[in-house]
Scaffold this motif. Structure first.
Motif, PDB file in Angstrom:
ATOM      1  N   HIS A  89       0.843  -1.201   0.000  1.00 44.19           N
ATOM      2  CA  HIS A  89       0.000   0.000   0.000  1.00 44.19           C
ATOM      3  C   HIS A  89       0.872   1.243   0.000  1.00 44.19           C
ATOM      4  O   HIS A  89       1.886   1.316   0.703  1.00 44.19           O
ATOM      5  CB  HIS A  89      -0.901   0.038   1.236  1.00 44.19           C
ATOM      6  N   SER A  90       0.466   2.225  -0.778  1.00 49.42           N
ATOM      7  CA  SER A  90       1.076   3.553  -0.777  1.00 49.42           C
ATOM      8  C   SER A  90       0.063   4.538  -0.208  1.00 49.42           C
ATOM      9  O   SER A  90      -1.078   4.604  -0.668  1.00 49.42           O
ATOM     10  CB  SER A  90       1.454   3.957  -2.208  1.00 49.42           C
ATOM     11  N   ILE A  91       0.486   5.305   0.810  1.00 48.98           N
ATOM     12  CA  ILE A  91      -0.414   6.259   1.458  1.00 48.98           C
ATOM     13  C   ILE A  91       0.301   7.599   1.559  1.00 48.98           C
ATOM     14  O   ILE A  91       1.452   7.661   1.999  1.00 48.98           O
ATOM     15  CB  ILE A  91      -0.814   5.791   2.878  1.00 48.98           C
ATOM     16  N   SER A  92      -0.353   8.670   1.134  1.00 46.73           N
ATOM     17  CA  SER A  92       0.261   9.992   1.215  1.00 46.73           C
ATOM     18  C   SER A  92      -0.807  11.063   1.300  1.00 46.73           C
ATOM     19  O   SER A  92      -1.940  10.871   0.849  1.00 46.73           O
ATOM     20  CB  SER A  92       1.163  10.249   0.008  1.00 46.73           C
ATOM     21  N   GLN A  93      -0.430  12.202   1.878  1.00 50.19           N
ATOM     22  CA  GLN A  93      -1.353  13.329   1.998  1.00 50.19           C
ATOM     23  C   GLN A  93      -1.480  14.094   0.693  1.00 50.19           C
ATOM     24  O   GLN A  93      -2.489  14.743   0.442  1.00 50.19           O
ATOM     25  CB  GLN A  93      -0.876  14.260   3.108  1.00 50.19           C
ATOM     26  N   LEU A  94      -0.429  14.042  -0.137  1.00 51.30           N
ATOM     27  CA  LEU A  94      -0.412  14.719  -1.430  1.00 51.30           C
ATOM     28  C   LEU A  94      -0.101  13.700  -2.513  1.00 51.30           C
ATOM     29  O   LEU A  94       0.450  12.628  -2.228  1.00 51.30           O
ATOM     30  CB  LEU A  94       0.663  15.816  -1.440  1.00 51.30           C
ATOM     31  N   PRO A  95      -0.405  14.015  -3.770  1.00 53.76           N
ATOM     32  CA  PRO A  95      -0.024  13.103  -4.855  1.00 53.76           C
ATOM     33  C   PRO A  95       1.479  12.877  -4.857  1.00 53.76           C
ATOM     34  O   PRO A  95       2.257  13.801  -4.613  1.00 53.76           O
ATOM     35  CB  PRO A  95      -0.474  13.850  -6.119  1.00 53.76           C
ATOM     36  N   LEU A  96       1.906  11.658  -5.127  1.00 52.72           N
ATOM     37  CA  LEU A  96       3.330  11.361  -5.127  1.00 52.72           C
ATOM     38  C   LEU A  96       4.035  11.982  -6.326  1.00 52.72           C
ATOM     39  O   LEU A  96       5.208  12.341  -6.248  1.00 52.72           O
ATOM     40  CB  LEU A  96       3.558   9.850  -5.131  1.00 52.72           C
ATOM     41  N   ALA A  97       3.338  12.104  -7.432  1.00 48.28           N
ATOM     42  CA  ALA A  97       3.946  12.630  -8.649  1.00 48.28           C
ATOM     43  C   ALA A  97       3.393  14.012  -8.974  1.00 48.28           C
ATOM     44  O   ALA A  97       2.305  14.389  -8.539  1.00 48.28           O
ATOM     45  CB  ALA A  97       3.682  11.674  -9.815  1.00 48.28           C
ATOM     46  N   ALA A  98       4.191  14.774  -9.728  1.00 49.59           N
ATOM     47  CA  ALA A  98       3.770  16.051 -10.320  1.00 49.59           C
ATOM     48  C   ALA A  98       3.479  17.159  -9.321  1.00 49.59           C
ATOM     49  O   ALA A  98       2.792  18.099  -9.649  1.00 49.59           O
ATOM     50  CB  ALA A  98       2.545  15.841 -11.224  1.00 49.59           C
ATOM     51  N   CYS A  99       3.993  17.061  -8.098  1.00 43.66           N
ATOM     52  CA  CYS A  99       3.815  18.173  -7.165  1.00 43.66           C
ATOM     53  C   CYS A  99       5.145  18.816  -6.791  1.00 43.66           C
ATOM     54  O   CYS A  99       5.176  19.834  -6.104  1.00 43.66           O
ATOM     55  CB  CYS A  99       3.039  17.751  -5.920  1.00 43.66           C
ATOM     56  N   GLY A 100       6.268  18.245  -7.220  1.00 44.72           N
ATOM     57  CA  GLY A 100       7.564  18.877  -7.035  1.00 44.72           C
ATOM     58  C   GLY A 100       8.162  18.729  -5.659  1.00 44.72           C
ATOM     59  O   GLY A 100       9.097  19.449  -5.307  1.00 44.72           O
ATOM     60  N   LEU A 101       7.681  17.754  -4.874  1.00 40.19           N
ATOM     61  CA  LEU A 101       8.154  17.588  -3.502  1.00 40.19           C
ATOM     62  C   LEU A 101       8.900  16.276  -3.283  1.00 40.19           C
ATOM     63  O   LEU A 101       9.126  15.863  -2.143  1.00 40.19           O
ATOM     64  CB  LEU A 101       6.961  17.678  -2.537  1.00 40.19           C
ATOM     65  N   GLY A 102       9.265  15.614  -4.374  1.00 40.36           N
ATOM     66  CA  GLY A 102      10.037  14.378  -4.270  1.00 40.36           C
ATOM     67  C   GLY A 102       9.264  13.192  -3.751  1.00 40.36           C
ATOM     68  O   GLY A 102       9.859  12.228  -3.244  1.00 40.36           O
ATOM     69  N   GLY A 103       7.942  13.215  -3.887  1.00 42.23           N
ATOM     70  CA  GLY A 103       7.105  12.177  -3.295  1.00 42.23           C
ATOM     71  C   GLY A 103       7.345  10.786  -3.827  1.00 42.23           C
ATOM     72  O   GLY A 103       7.357   9.809  -3.062  1.00 42.23           O
ATOM     73  N   ALA A 282      10.834  20.143 -10.625  1.00 42.76           N
ATOM     74  CA  ALA A 282      11.436  20.333 -11.943  1.00 42.76           C
ATOM     75  C   ALA A 282      10.898  21.555 -12.670  1.00 42.76           C
ATOM     76  O   ALA A 282      11.593  22.168 -13.468  1.00 42.76           O
ATOM     77  CB  ALA A 282      11.199  19.083 -12.797  1.00 42.76           C
ATOM     78  N   GLY A 283       9.635  21.922 -12.412  1.00 38.75           N
ATOM     79  CA  GLY A 283       9.043  23.070 -13.077  1.00 38.75           C
ATOM     80  C   GLY A 283       7.752  22.719 -13.794  1.00 38.75           C
ATOM     81  O   GLY A 283       7.314  21.575 -13.814  1.00 38.75           O
ATOM     82  N   GLY A 284       7.132  23.743 -14.374  1.00 34.91           N
ATOM     83  CA  GLY A 284       5.928  23.550 -15.154  1.00 34.91           C
ATOM     84  C   GLY A 284       4.643  23.523 -14.354  1.00 34.91           C
ATOM     85  O   GLY A 284       3.551  23.447 -14.917  1.00 34.91           O
ATOM     86  N   GLY A 285       4.732  23.585 -13.019  1.00 37.61           N
ATOM     87  CA  GLY A 285       3.539  23.547 -12.170  1.00 37.61           C
ATOM     88  C   GLY A 285       3.822  22.813 -10.881  1.00 37.61           C
ATOM     89  O   GLY A 285       4.950  22.397 -10.615  1.00 37.61           O
ATOM     90  N   GLY A 286       2.782  22.657 -10.090  1.00 32.36           N
ATOM     91  CA  GLY A 286       2.930  21.978  -8.805  1.00 32.36           C
ATOM     92  C   GLY A 286       2.676  22.919  -7.652  1.00 32.36           C
ATOM     93  O   GLY A 286       1.580  23.483  -7.530  1.00 32.36           O
ATOM     94  N   TYR A 287       3.678  23.145  -6.801  1.00 35.05           N
ATOM     95  CA  TYR A 287       3.541  24.020  -5.641  1.00 35.05           C
ATOM     96  C   TYR A 287       4.633  25.088  -5.629  1.00 35.05           C
ATOM     97  O   TYR A 287       5.791  24.808  -5.948  1.00 35.05           O
ATOM     98  CB  TYR A 287       3.637  23.210  -4.334  1.00 35.05           C
ATOM     99  N   VAL A 288       4.230  26.287  -5.245  1.00 33.29           N
ATOM    100  CA  VAL A 288       5.179  27.369  -5.009  1.00 33.29           C
ATOM    101  C   VAL A 288       5.503  27.394  -3.519  1.00 33.29           C
ATOM    102  O   VAL A 288       4.592  27.386  -2.679  1.00 33.29           O
ATOM    103  CB  VAL A 288       4.602  28.730  -5.440  1.00 33.29           C
ATOM    104  N   LEU A 289       6.788  27.418  -3.214  1.00 34.25           N
ATOM    105  CA  LEU A 289       7.227  27.566  -1.830  1.00 34.25           C
ATOM    106  C   LEU A 289       7.356  29.042  -1.501  1.00 34.25           C
ATOM    107  O   LEU A 289       8.001  29.793  -2.235  1.00 34.25           O
ATOM    108  CB  LEU A 289       8.588  26.886  -1.633  1.00 34.25           C
TER     109      LEU A 289
END
Length: 322
Positions: A89-103, A282-289
């Motif tokens: 099982h994979s469990i996370s609060q945010l999507p693992l891919a495409a959010c720019g946080l190394g999930g 990497a860029g192109g979207g996701g989250y701004v810190l």
């Protein structure tokens, strides 16, 4: 059942200079990486039947691990010689891919650790794969970079494993040295960091990173920002950290595939309020810190941007929960 946990991360400086495939042997990358209070969990357990079940954003049930569609889970199961009678099982609060946080890499480290623990619990013989001897981080890096040929860096695996705030240097893309920043750095970032969602990223990090850094000029400039940023953070100079974070974004925004109009708007608003900002990953979207001057500034920003949330540094890295 074995349960493991690893943190996601943000990068204050040097992001992207840890990708071995881009650089000549003489290039030394560097990142200032921060594990954050956004965890990823992995669970593994033996099944009563012979099936392999993988639960993530989809649920797969097959009779052999090699038939799984999820390439990361499939590869890790095969490398650790679990081909049947297992559930993941994979469990996370945010999507693992495409959010720019190394999930994705955080999950790879957590799952590799869980599978190695299960082998130990069952008294299985030592694996033939030499990378498994280096532990979960080494095995996860091997699977993602060598087996799956992902064009990604190695900081995500390293910070997921170690936790904390780390100044990391890289030789040929792999960590050659790390320096852990202490209490002052943690206190300076606590309650001052915010993540704000912008446009959804169209591609994965590997595809975006492939065409970045056509020459070494920007990469060298980004890596050179790491030592002064780490020194400022370690000594409590928040204004300097904010300035260097903005310089990092100005450099990164020149790279192919990074541009994101909504991220630019958010970053501009943060700067107007005296904060620092950069697009994660990497860029192109996701989250701004956003890194703000005071906790009150962070809270005001959170109230104004829908879907945003505060984050803090995470001391702990990879750990077993059960």
């Amino acid at each position: 059942m074995i349960i493991t946990k690893a943190p996601m991360r943000i990068t204050l400086a040097g992001g992207g200079t840890d990708v071995a495939s881009r650089f000549h042997d003489g290039f030394k990358g560097a990142t200032l990486s921060v594990a954050i209070t956004v965890p990823v969990w992995a669970t593994v357990s033996r099944r009563f039947d012979d099936d392999v079940v993988a639960c993530y954003r989809e649920v797969e049930r097959v009779d052999h691990a090699g038939k799984l569609k999820n390439e990361l889970i499939r590869a890790l199961l095969l490398e650790t010689e679990f081909v049947d009678r297992i559930e993941v099982h994979s469990i996370s609060q945010l999507p693992l891919a495409a959010c720019g946080l190394g999930g994705s890499s955080s999950f790879a480290v957590a799952l590799a650790y869980a599978l190695l623990l299960l082998r130990k619990e069952e008294g299985s013989p030592q694996l033939h794969n030499p990378y498994s001897k280096g532990g979960a981080r080494s095995l996860a890096q091997y699977v993602e970079l060598e087996k799956l040929k992902k064009n990604i860096g190695t900081q995500d695996h390293s910070i997921a494993d170690m936790g904390g705030i780390q100044k990391i240097t890289y030789t040929r893309g792999y960590m050659s040295e790390s320096v852990s920043l202490g209490y002052i750095a943690h206190a300076l970032l606590t309650e001052r960091m915010i993540l704000i969602p912008c446009a959804k990223r169209a591609g994965d990090a590997s595809a975006i990173l492939k065409d970045q850094f056509p020459n070494l000029s920007i990469a060298k400039q980004m890596a050179e920002l790491v030592p002064p940023c780490a020194e400022a953070l370690a000594n409590g100079y928040l204004g300097m950290v904010i300035e260097l974070l903005n310089q990092t974004w100005d450099l990164k925004n020149q790279l192919p595939g990074v541009a994101c109009a909504s991220a630019d708007v958010i970053a501009s608003e943060i700067r107007k309020r005296g904060g620092g900002a950069k697009l994660c990953g990497a860029g192109g979207g996701g989250y701004v810190l956003g890194l703000m001057q005071t906790p009150e500034d962070s809270q005001k920003l959170k109230n104004e941007f829908k879907g945003s949330f505060l984050i803090n540094p995470q001391y702990r890295g990879l750990e077993q929960l059960a």
